[in-house]
Enzyme design. Sequence first.
Site, PDB file in Angstrom:
ATOM      1  N   ASP A  56      54.488  47.218   2.269  1.00 22.52           N
ATOM      2  CA  ASP A  56      54.130  46.493   3.480  1.00 22.52           C
ATOM      3  C   ASP A  56      55.421  45.968   4.084  1.00 22.52           C
ATOM      4  O   ASP A  56      55.968  44.954   3.649  1.00 22.52           O
ATOM      5  CB  ASP A  56      53.160  45.365   3.155  1.00 22.52           C
ATOM      6  CG  ASP A  56      52.682  44.649   4.409  1.00 22.52           C
ATOM      7  OD1 ASP A  56      53.334  44.800   5.466  1.00 22.52           O
ATOM      8  OD2 ASP A  56      51.661  43.942   4.334  1.00 22.52           O
ATOM      9  N   LYS A 112      55.008  43.615  13.757  1.00 22.01           N
ATOM     10  CA  LYS A 112      55.980  42.610  14.199  1.00 22.01           C
ATOM     11  C   LYS A 112      57.104  43.207  15.077  1.00 22.01           C
ATOM     12  O   LYS A 112      56.848  43.502  16.229  1.00 22.01           O
ATOM     13  CB  LYS A 112      56.470  41.812  13.006  1.00 22.01           C
ATOM     14  CG  LYS A 112      55.263  41.053  12.394  1.00 22.01           C
ATOM     15  CD  LYS A 112      55.524  39.957  11.410  1.00 22.01           C
ATOM     16  CE  LYS A 112      54.201  39.227  11.174  1.00 22.01           C
ATOM     17  NZ  LYS A 112      53.825  39.051   9.802  1.00 22.01           N
ATOM     18  N   TYR A 160      51.276  38.787   1.341  1.00 24.29           N
ATOM     19  CA  TYR A 160      50.239  38.783   2.378  1.00 24.29           C
ATOM     20  C   TYR A 160      50.222  40.143   3.056  1.00 24.29           C
ATOM     21  O   TYR A 160      51.267  40.693   3.379  1.00 24.29           O
ATOM     22  CB  TYR A 160      50.552  37.696   3.409  1.00 24.29           C
ATOM     23  CG  TYR A 160      49.574  37.611   4.555  1.00 24.29           C
ATOM     24  CD1 TYR A 160      48.243  37.237   4.350  1.00 24.29           C
ATOM     25  CD2 TYR A 160      49.982  37.872   5.871  1.00 24.29           C
ATOM     26  CE1 TYR A 160      47.356  37.143   5.413  1.00 24.29           C
ATOM     27  CE2 TYR A 160      49.098  37.774   6.930  1.00 24.29           C
ATOM     28  CZ  TYR A 160      47.783  37.409   6.702  1.00 24.29           C
ATOM     29  OH  TYR A 160      46.897  37.308   7.756  1.00 24.29           O
TER      30      TYR A 160
HETATM   31  C1  LIG Z   1      52.280  39.329   9.398  1.00 23.23           C
HETATM   32  C2  LIG Z   1      52.020  40.226   8.261  1.00 23.23           C
HETATM   33  C3  LIG Z   1      50.894  41.050   8.203  1.00 23.23           C
HETATM   34  C4  LIG Z   1      49.765  40.944   9.194  1.00 23.23           C
HETATM   35  O1  LIG Z   1      50.163  41.280  10.484  1.00 23.23           O
HETATM   36  P1  LIG Z   1      49.282  40.746  11.724  1.00 23.23           P
HETATM   37  O2  LIG Z   1      49.901  41.435  12.898  1.00 23.23           O
HETATM   38  O3  LIG Z   1      49.432  39.263  11.725  1.00 23.23           O
HETATM   39  O4  LIG Z   1      47.882  41.162  11.478  1.00 23.23           O
HETATM   40  C5  LIG Z   1      50.787  41.950   7.175  1.00 23.23           C
HETATM   41  N1  LIG Z   1      51.741  42.049   6.233  1.00 23.23           N
HETATM   42  C6  LIG Z   1      52.830  41.262   6.245  1.00 23.23           C
HETATM   43  C7  LIG Z   1      53.869  41.436   5.184  1.00 23.23           C
HETATM   44  C8  LIG Z   1      52.997  40.308   7.246  1.00 23.23           C
HETATM   45  O5  LIG Z   1      54.043  39.484   7.215  1.00 23.23           O
END
Ligand SMILES: *Cc1c(COP(=O)(O)O)cnc(C)c1O
Length: 427
Positions: free
Chosen positions: A239, A267, A144
Amino acid sequence: MRRGKSRAAMDRAREVLPGGVNSPVRSYHSVGGDPPVIARGDGPHVWDADGNRYVDFVGSYGPLILGHAPRAVVRAIEEAAGKGTSFGAPTETETELASLVVDRVPSVELVRFVNSGTEAAMSAVRLARAATGRDLMLKFDGCYHGHADGLLAAAGSGVATFGLPDSAGVPGAFAGLTIVAEYNNIPATESAFERHGGQIAAAIVEPCAGNMGVVGPEPGFLERLRDLCTEAGSLLIFDEVITGFRVASGGAQELLGVKPDLTTLGKILGGGLPVGAYGGRRELMELVAPVGPVYQAGTLSGNPLAMAAGLATLKGLGPAIYKRLESTAATLQTGLENVIAASEVEASVSRIGSLLTLFFLPCKPRSFAEAKGADGDRFTHFHGRMLSAGVHLPPSQYEAWFISAAHDAACVDQTLAAARDAFGTIE
Ligand SMILES: *Cc1c(COP(=O)(O)O)cnc(C)c1O
């Protein structure tokens, strides 16, 4: 356990918010029933509107590595708020946080702050396309990268939980620019590069996947991906929105020794306030406006409160904290494995540092296809029993449990006792 106030609050919420929530997984759509409506958190615990206390492994889905309301972070936010909440002008706090990011994350020389992980991934993709003059993106099934149009194909937890292969409203032309390969599948990745290599702007990957449940990279997978990108003239984007500052001080790239061209963060970086960031080598990042031609901006980017919260959080993350996280998480894993071994139920525990998923599968999965074989009914039953026993777990088989430095032996004991009881009632 009383739930009346949470139920009433959700009824009111559904009158004014789609599904009563502002992010789909919170609705408990996949496990049924109403979610506890949270009133406050402190350390490893949250309390719901009815006053029930839970050991919390949701941790806001990743940011709260120091637990809820850590004193130093709260103090930093209060102090910053007293001086003004936003200026639309440079501040010294954002430079201080950027310096910490550059010091810790091996591949990052320059960083740009944004407001979410979604924005970070979206912007990194735009930059990769500008840098290479190519349009295609390669992503991996079950990873994701936020909800930007082109990245919402085969995107793991939130989407998978709802059984949607894709989101409605994404033009086919956008989705058509994204190629999807299986995570940990080297031949499938090689074949994607054979077919499209010259057109791939970048491959984007969660170096340790956290959105199909915790699935670690098999030895050689990321190394081969790095080589394929280099040979094809494509960029590699890690990511690290979940893994950044969590699996190691410098994230998965430090832990695994593989260097991406661009990195996305979020995060933990915001210490519980809304933040994302993308960064990489100087010559790439200098393609971003105002130095270069890639436009990307934000009214609240580098927000002083968010920067102060991130700074206080990163400053709180020393070697002793990582040691504590590892030891708490290892104890929890071993305990859960003992519970599983003592029962008739097929389950396995997948863990990378302080990220853990209990899969109702006989072995740990290596891909989203394998993860999707997990028994959903057993998970739903388990989740409900854990909640009733005061353990707040993510309401999806495809999310990680987030262990924080605030979790202690008592939290682990309560969780293991609850798991033992829950496993005793699984059919
Ligand atoms: C949570 C997440 C996102 C998106 O971040 P948001 O602050 O919710 O937009 C993107 N990449 C990864 C791996 C994530 O876990």
